[in-house]
Design an enzyme around this catalytic site. Structure first.
Site, PDB file in Angstrom:
ATOM      1  N   PHE A   1      29.178  30.104  51.351  1.00  0.00           N
ATOM      2  CA  PHE A   1      28.350  30.017  50.185  1.00  0.00           C
ATOM      3  C   PHE A   1      29.100  29.452  48.878  1.00  0.00           C
ATOM      4  O   PHE A   1      29.747  30.250  48.660  1.00  0.00           O
ATOM      5  CB  PHE A   1      27.499  31.160  49.823  1.00  0.00           C
ATOM      6  CG  PHE A   1      26.487  31.090  48.787  1.00  0.00           C
ATOM      7  CD1 PHE A   1      25.255  30.153  49.003  1.00  0.00           C
ATOM      8  CD2 PHE A   1      26.841  31.750  47.723  1.00  0.00           C
ATOM      9  CE1 PHE A   1      24.395  30.011  48.160  1.00  0.00           C
ATOM     10  CE2 PHE A   1      25.835  31.570  46.654  1.00  0.00           C
ATOM     11  CZ  PHE A   1      24.599  30.636  46.633  1.00  0.00           C
TER      12      PHE A   1
ATOM     13  N   GLU B   1      27.509  23.151  33.216  1.00  0.00           N
ATOM     14  CA  GLU B   1      28.855  22.816  33.415  1.00  0.00           C
ATOM     15  C   GLU B   1      29.254  21.700  32.661  1.00  0.00           C
ATOM     16  O   GLU B   1      30.280  21.462  32.268  1.00  0.00           O
ATOM     17  CB  GLU B   1      29.331  23.143  34.746  1.00  0.00           C
ATOM     18  CG  GLU B   1      29.409  24.566  35.344  1.00  0.00           C
ATOM     19  CD  GLU B   1      28.064  24.715  36.010  1.00  0.00           C
ATOM     20  OE1 GLU B   1      26.970  23.903  35.816  1.00  0.00           O
ATOM     21  OE2 GLU B   1      27.742  25.882  36.561  1.00  0.00           O
TER      22      GLU B   1
ATOM     23  N   LYS C   1      38.483  33.889  44.651  1.00  0.00           N
ATOM     24  CA  LYS C   1      38.038  35.336  44.157  1.00  0.00           C
ATOM     25  C   LYS C   1      39.129  36.400  44.309  1.00  0.00           C
ATOM     26  O   LYS C   1      39.052  37.480  43.510  1.00  0.00           O
ATOM     27  CB  LYS C   1      36.499  35.552  44.717  1.00  0.00           C
ATOM     28  CG  LYS C   1      35.644  36.696  43.959  1.00  0.00           C
ATOM     29  CD  LYS C   1      34.270  36.521  44.043  1.00  0.00           C
ATOM     30  CE  LYS C   1      33.519  37.674  43.230  1.00  0.00           C
ATOM     31  NZ  LYS C   1      32.046  37.405  43.880  1.00  0.00           N
TER      32      LYS C   1
END
Length: 577
Positions: free
Chosen positions: A126, A64, A176
């Site tokens: 997570f 990244e 998400k």
């Protein structure tokens, strides 16, 4: 109307998923390239991207940090907003160094990070990290989206903020579930935001006062910063300089705004800049600073910096004015706009006698530093001769990317520039590992010219994995590693200021040639001067990527040098100078 296709929902123009709305929004902003690395929390976005690959290019970097430095390189050469994707948690935190680098170097970026679903926020789920909190000090603006209906508006606002006023990075974090959720797509670009004033109205009195000082000055000096490049002021800058006869010197990031062979251009400012401009800063009677921020690498000890001179500061960011160096006249403006207005107010002038005062310093620097660097008589190869020969072989018509350290300063001194936006380097943050991925972005952003990446053996190994990106994209990047088996700049300081106590700066390096060949990139090692020219010719003749390692002297130093915190006119031309 909706249809099911694998894991994603296909919706018509009015009804799309949040992820599809994001990609469509990017297309509305004219985005043609995205740098990124997929992961769990941004998978819906990558799934949506899959349907638009005929309209937007995605470059898969190998880390990244590589993605964001590549986006920086792309933005710096193209003048467009760089875009990168990363997933949540470590993917997002890996962007932080690049975001901080872009913030201090005024590079327009919009970064998108995936985030855990909104019900899990704050549960230490997570790969959950508070990237909004972490990036707040190093972004112009950041925002977390948990509602798909916000996506188009937030993206439009992000692009407006990133590129307006003093450019900089923006980060948008999208949960998400917002990426999966249905929404309607309707895009409207921002032209203004209430309470956000990226540009101030220029005060007429400031222009008149500045013009008066310029017209009266006997020994004026113009400092050219990156603001000239960012505002597209290169042409009007030359018109202004030629009309007023004012000599110019550039900051590190201001390099390439003025052709290096222009008779009024006197060199680079700062710690490893040219002798004349540094000394004459403390001799001039007027300092006209355009699009620069007086950082400590340029000023040295601010208590002794240009105290004899009146200062005119042209700068778009009001927070930079009077921050380090007080201004007699401040013009808070985009450099191009200010220079255009000043051009009408200043008189034709000639400062030949003043310009000639730079000559003895140029001659002394050439005799004591430059000639020894680029035409050495000693057996070992120098960084200076490598950079000089590569630049000559490209006819100074390539894009230079560098890492940070000795090779950066040597490349900045000896590459010489014909075209604007051809100097890509990390200025304010001084980020090692910047050079190779920035070269990736530069090559994507301007495929018409070769990109020469000058790297040290230390910085190269920080982001070496981006050799795979260069190979996969078959980019015209020529990687030149100047290998002295040291963290060279730190070693130089240990030699000069720490009694040669080389504490953890010597590098035991791997076989770089085998590594390059392992990535499928042609490579060559040069140890002897007699082999250098042929190797450079071979490199430049090669279509696509090439790797050249040059073993240079282990304990060579970069001069001139203004010791940290010293007055800028206390320039050393050698270790005993």
């Amino acid at each position: 109307m909706t249809t099911q296709n694998n894991s994603s929902l296909e919706r018509d123009e009015e009804n799309v998923t949040g992820a599809q709305a994001l990609i469509k929004s990017l297309l509305e902003e004219g985005v043609d390239t995205i740098f990124g690395y997929p992961g769990g929390a941004i998978m819906p976005v990558y799934d949506a991207l899959y349907d638009f690959l005929d309209k937007v290019n995605h470059v898969l970097t190998r880390h990244e940090q590589g993605a964001i430095h590549a986006a920086q390189g792309y933005a710096r050469v193209s003048g467009k907003v760089g875009v990168c994707f990363a997933t949540s948690g470590p993917g997002a935190t890996n962007l932080i160094t690049g975001i901080a680098d872009a913030m201090i170097d005024s590079t327009p970026l919009v970064c998108f990070t995936g985030q855990v679903t909104s019900p899990l926020l704050g549960t230490d789920a997570f790969q959950e990290s508070d990237i909004v909190g972490m990036s707040m000090p190093v972004t112009k603006w950041n925002y977390q989206i948990t509602d798909a209906d916000e996506i188009t508006d937030v993206v439009a606002k992000a692009f407006f903020i990133a590129k307006s006023g003093r450019p900089g990075p923006v980060l948008i974090d999208i949960s998400k579930d917002a990426q999966f959720a249905p929404t309607s797509f309707k895009y409207k670009k921002y032209r203004r935001i209430r309470s956000y004033l990226p540009e101030q109205p220029v005060e007429k009195k400031s222009l008149i006062d500045a013009a008066r000082l310029i017209n009266q000055a006997k020994k004026p000096l113009m400092l050219v910063g990156q603001g000239v490049v960012l505002s597209g002021a290169e042409k009007v800058l030359l018109q202004f300089a030629e009309k007023t006869g004012i000599p110019m010197a550039s900051t590190l990031l201001g390099l390439s705004a003025v052709p290096s062979d222009h008779p009024l251009w006197k060199g680079m400012l700062g710690m490893h800049g040219n002798y004349g401009p540094n000394v004459m800063t403390n001799e001039c009677d007027l300092l006209l600073a355009v699009g620069m921020r007086f950082d400590d690498r340029v000023t040295g000890d601010i208590k002794t910096y240009a105290t004899q001179a009146k200062v005119i500061h042209v700068e778009i960011d009001p927070s930079e004015i009077n921050k380090n160096i007080p201004a007699e006249v401040a013009i808070c403006s985009d450099a191009k706009k200010a220079l255009k207005m000043l051009l009408k107010l200043v008189k034709d002038n000639d400062h030949t006698a003043w310009c000639n005062e730079f000559v003895p310093f140029q001659e002394a620097e050439y005799e004591k530093v430059i000639e020894k660097d680029i035409y050495p008589s000693k057996p070992g190869l120098t960084m200076g001769e490598v950079v000089h020969q590569v630049a000559e072989a490209t006819n100074h018509d390539a894009i230079m990317a560098t890492d940070v350290g000795q090779q950066q300063m040597i490349a900045a001194r000896y590459f010489k520039f014909k075209n604007s936006r051809s100097c890509i380097t990390s200025g304010g943050l001084g980020t090692m590992g910047f050079g190779l991925p920035a070269a990736v972005g530069a090559a994507v952003g301007n495929p018409t010219k070769p990109v020469i990446a000058f790297l040290g053996d230390g910085g190269y190994q920080m982001t070496i994995q981006e050799m795979a990106t260069i190979k996969q994209e078959n980019l015209n990047v020529k990687v030149v590693v100047l290998n002295n088996e040291f963290l060279g700049m730190v070693r130089q300081w240990q030699e000069l200021f720490f009694d040669r106590r080389y504490s953890f700066t010597e590098m035991h390096n791997p076989d770089f040639i085998k590594i390059a060949e392992g990535y499928g990139i042609p490579a060559r090692l040069v140890r002897e001067r007699d082999d250098l020219a042929a190797a450079i010719d071979e490199m430049l003749a090669q279509e696509g990527p090439y790797f050249l390692e040059v073993r240079v002297e282990k304990e060579d130093n970069v001069f001139p040098m203004v010791p940290s915190g010293a007055t800028i006119s206390d320039v050393r031309l050698g270790p005993n100078s």
